[in-house]
Design a protein around this motif. Structure first.
Motif, PDB file in Angstrom:
ATOM      1  N   VAL A  49       0.955  -1.188  -0.031  1.00  0.00           N
ATOM      2  CA  VAL A  49       0.047   0.001  -0.163  1.00  0.00           C
ATOM      3  C   VAL A  49       0.741   1.295  -0.128  1.00  0.00           C
ATOM      4  O   VAL A  49       0.600   2.293  -0.546  1.00  0.00           O
ATOM      5  N   GLU A  50       1.942   1.268   0.806  1.00  0.00           N
ATOM      6  CA  GLU A  50       2.893   2.473   0.754  1.00  0.00           C
ATOM      7  C   GLU A  50       3.483   2.467  -0.478  1.00  0.00           C
ATOM      8  O   GLU A  50       3.578   3.758  -1.018  1.00  0.00           O
ATOM      9  N   ARG A  51       4.067   1.617  -1.160  1.00  0.00           N
ATOM     10  CA  ARG A  51       4.433   1.643  -2.350  1.00  0.00           C
ATOM     11  C   ARG A  51       3.804   2.237  -3.419  1.00  0.00           C
ATOM     12  O   ARG A  51       4.170   2.997  -4.146  1.00  0.00           O
ATOM     13  N   ASP A  52       2.413   1.971  -3.493  1.00  0.00           N
ATOM     14  CA  ASP A  52       1.387   2.286  -4.531  1.00  0.00           C
ATOM     15  C   ASP A  52       1.415   3.672  -4.230  1.00  0.00           C
ATOM     16  O   ASP A  52       1.324   4.333  -5.265  1.00  0.00           O
ATOM     17  N   GLY A  53       1.286   4.247  -3.121  1.00  0.00           N
ATOM     18  CA  GLY A  53       0.984   5.528  -2.669  1.00  0.00           C
ATOM     19  C   GLY A  53       2.325   6.333  -3.336  1.00  0.00           C
ATOM     20  O   GLY A  53       1.995   7.296  -3.866  1.00  0.00           O
ATOM     21  N   TRP A  54       3.357   5.828  -3.058  1.00  0.00           N
ATOM     22  CA  TRP A  54       4.487   6.551  -3.552  1.00  0.00           C
ATOM     23  C   TRP A  54       4.584   6.822  -4.804  1.00  0.00           C
ATOM     24  O   TRP A  54       5.205   7.608  -5.621  1.00  0.00           O
ATOM     25  N   ILE A  55       4.623   5.749  -5.586  1.00  0.00           N
ATOM     26  CA  ILE A  55       4.323   5.589  -7.210  1.00  0.00           C
ATOM     27  C   ILE A  55       3.489   6.620  -7.683  1.00  0.00           C
ATOM     28  O   ILE A  55       3.638   7.555  -8.655  1.00  0.00           O
ATOM     29  N   LEU A  56       2.198   6.890  -7.251  1.00  0.00           N
ATOM     30  CA  LEU A  56       1.428   8.017  -7.239  1.00  0.00           C
ATOM     31  C   LEU A  56       1.937   9.301  -7.075  1.00  0.00           C
ATOM     32  O   LEU A  56       2.009  10.153  -7.988  1.00  0.00           O
ATOM     33  N   MET A  57       2.705   9.574  -6.031  1.00  0.00           N
ATOM     34  CA  MET A  57       3.058  10.714  -5.649  1.00  0.00           C
ATOM     35  C   MET A  57       4.248  11.190  -6.300  1.00  0.00           C
ATOM     36  O   MET A  57       4.521  12.365  -6.921  1.00  0.00           O
ATOM     37  N   GLN A  58       5.231  10.209  -6.580  1.00  0.00           N
ATOM     38  CA  GLN A  58       6.359  10.269  -7.326  1.00  0.00           C
ATOM     39  C   GLN A  58       6.036  10.798  -8.743  1.00  0.00           C
ATOM     40  O   GLN A  58       6.898  11.737  -9.241  1.00  0.00           O
ATOM     41  N   THR A  59       5.130  10.133  -9.266  1.00  0.00           N
ATOM     42  CA  THR A  59       4.893  10.516 -10.858  1.00  0.00           C
ATOM     43  C   THR A  59       4.119  11.867 -10.743  1.00  0.00           C
ATOM     44  O   THR A  59       4.670  12.793 -11.734  1.00  0.00           O
ATOM     45  N   ALA A  60       3.263  12.303 -10.097  1.00  0.00           N
ATOM     46  CA  ALA A  60       2.547  13.618  -9.977  1.00  0.00           C
ATOM     47  C   ALA A  60       3.574  14.565  -9.593  1.00  0.00           C
ATOM     48  O   ALA A  60       3.484  15.844 -10.186  1.00  0.00           O
ATOM     49  N   SER A  61       4.198  14.497  -8.420  1.00  0.00           N
ATOM     50  CA  SER A  61       4.950  15.569  -7.835  1.00  0.00           C
ATOM     51  C   SER A  61       6.336  14.912  -7.293  1.00  0.00           C
ATOM     52  O   SER A  61       6.343  14.744  -5.948  1.00  0.00           O
ATOM     53  N   PRO A  62       7.368  14.696  -8.049  1.00  0.00           N
ATOM     54  CA  PRO A  62       8.769  14.214  -7.608  1.00  0.00           C
ATOM     55  C   PRO A  62       9.216  15.016  -6.477  1.00  0.00           C
ATOM     56  O   PRO A  62       9.732  14.669  -5.460  1.00  0.00           O
ATOM     57  N   GLU A  63       8.983  16.656  -6.543  1.00  0.00           N
ATOM     58  CA  GLU A  63       9.481  17.341  -5.463  1.00  0.00           C
ATOM     59  C   GLU A  63       8.932  16.963  -4.059  1.00  0.00           C
ATOM     60  O   GLU A  63       9.434  16.936  -2.983  1.00  0.00           O
ATOM     61  N   ASP A  64       7.492  17.183  -3.983  1.00  0.00           N
ATOM     62  CA  ASP A  64       6.701  16.725  -2.882  1.00  0.00           C
ATOM     63  C   ASP A  64       7.147  15.547  -2.226  1.00  0.00           C
ATOM     64  O   ASP A  64       7.284  15.187  -1.235  1.00  0.00           O
ATOM     65  N   ALA A  65       7.198  14.258  -3.272  1.00  0.00           N
ATOM     66  CA  ALA A  65       7.447  12.937  -2.923  1.00  0.00           C
ATOM     67  C   ALA A  65       8.821  12.970  -2.048  1.00  0.00           C
ATOM     68  O   ALA A  65       9.126  12.358  -1.065  1.00  0.00           O
ATOM     69  N   LEU A  66       9.961  13.550  -2.547  1.00  0.00           N
ATOM     70  CA  LEU A  66      11.155  13.770  -1.930  1.00  0.00           C
ATOM     71  C   LEU A  66      11.086  14.386  -0.481  1.00  0.00           C
ATOM     72  O   LEU A  66      11.831  13.568   0.263  1.00  0.00           O
ATOM     73  N   VAL A  67      10.498  15.361  -0.571  1.00  0.00           N
ATOM     74  CA  VAL A  67      10.298  16.270   1.034  1.00  0.00           C
ATOM     75  C   VAL A  67       9.667  14.859   1.781  1.00  0.00           C
ATOM     76  O   VAL A  67      10.041  14.801   2.851  1.00  0.00           O
ATOM     77  N   TRP A  68       8.675  14.448   1.411  1.00  0.00           N
ATOM     78  CA  TRP A  68       7.771  13.531   2.339  1.00  0.00           C
ATOM     79  C   TRP A  68       8.492  12.229   2.720  1.00  0.00           C
ATOM     80  O   TRP A  68       8.734  11.794   3.752  1.00  0.00           O
ATOM     81  N   ILE A  69       9.284  11.753   1.622  1.00  0.00           N
ATOM     82  CA  ILE A  69       9.924  10.512   2.103  1.00  0.00           C
ATOM     83  C   ILE A  69      11.125  11.089   3.021  1.00  0.00           C
ATOM     84  O   ILE A  69      11.545  10.154   3.905  1.00  0.00           O
TER      85      ILE A  69
END
Length: 239
Positions: A134-154
């Motif tokens: 479930v985590e992985r699928d959420g990160w796939i969505l976030m990284q595709t839509a907004s890599p900048e946000d995903a980097l901050v969140w991870i």
């Protein structure tokens, strides 16, 4: 004069290939002799060798016909163009092979190295594979839509996982997925979670998100509303 079999042997091709070249209009089809056999001349053999040479060099058959009688300059320009196309194809195929090799790494094909390391940490911690997926699928969505946000969140998520208390909370939330919604442990888990985030406010959650719609979609893919116990836990935490 040569039969089709003799011509094929001479040029190092199959009779099927010769017939295919006839169908494509690359090699003229001779008439039949009195015995009903097609007889090929030296000119046919020369043309066939040219076709074979160009085809083996990677020239598409659709381009071969225009190159058979091309002059030196036109031939050189066309070959240079075809060579460039082949380089692009080689690059694409190499990239595809690299991606196939990454399949052996599981999650690393779909998410960033930082996220993949984080997912590996979850597995080592004893988190269920359901929660990891479930985590992985959420990160796939976030990284595709907004890599900048995903980097901050991870980055923040990995900092949180360095706290023993947060790790314990995470494991309890993972276990709570299968609890009954009436489980007496849920109110205590909700209180502990609220207290933790009151003492450790999220920096990422107060940061503007580049793509709110995808952010909401990613949030929905995280553990939250996917079990009766989680539904009750969310209500308890909202009080």
């Amino acid at each position: 004069m040569l039969t089709i079999g003799q011509l094929a042997d001479y040029a190092g091709v199959t009779t099927k290939a010769i017939r295919h070249y006839h169908e494509r209009g690359l090699l003229a089809e001779p008439g039949r002799d009195s015995s009903g056999y097609r007889r090929y001349s030296a000119a046919h053999a020369i043309t066939l060798v040219k076709i074979r040479t160009l085809a083996h060099a990677g020239v598409p058959l659709a381009r071969v016909r225009g190159l058979l009688d091309a002059g030196p300059e036109a031939l050189a320009a066309a070959i240079a163009e075809i060579d460039h196309d082949l380089e692009d194809r080689i690059t694409q195929l190499t990239r595809s092979r690299e991606q196939l090799a990454q399949l052996h790494g599981g999650d690393r094909l779909f998410v960033s190295p930082q996220v993949a390391d984080y997912l590996d940490d979850l597995r080592e911690l004893g988190v269920s594979e359901r929660a990891v997926e479930v985590e992985r699928d959420g990160w796939i969505l976030m990284q595709t839509a907004s890599p900048e946000d995903a980097l901050v969140w991870i980055t923040e998520k990995r900092e949180l996982m360095s706290h023993p208390e947060f790790r314990a909370l995470y494991l309890d939330h993972d276990a709570a997925y299968d609890w009954s919604p009436d489980d007496p442990r849920l109110p205590g888990l909700a209180d502990r979670t609220r207290e933790w985030f009151a003492r450790h406010p999220s920096r990422a959650e107060t940061r503007p998100v580049h793509n709110p719609e995808i952010a909401r979609l990613a949030a929905q893919s995280q553990p939250g509303a996917s079990s009766p116990a989680y539904d009750r836990l969310a209500r308890l935490m909202a009080r």
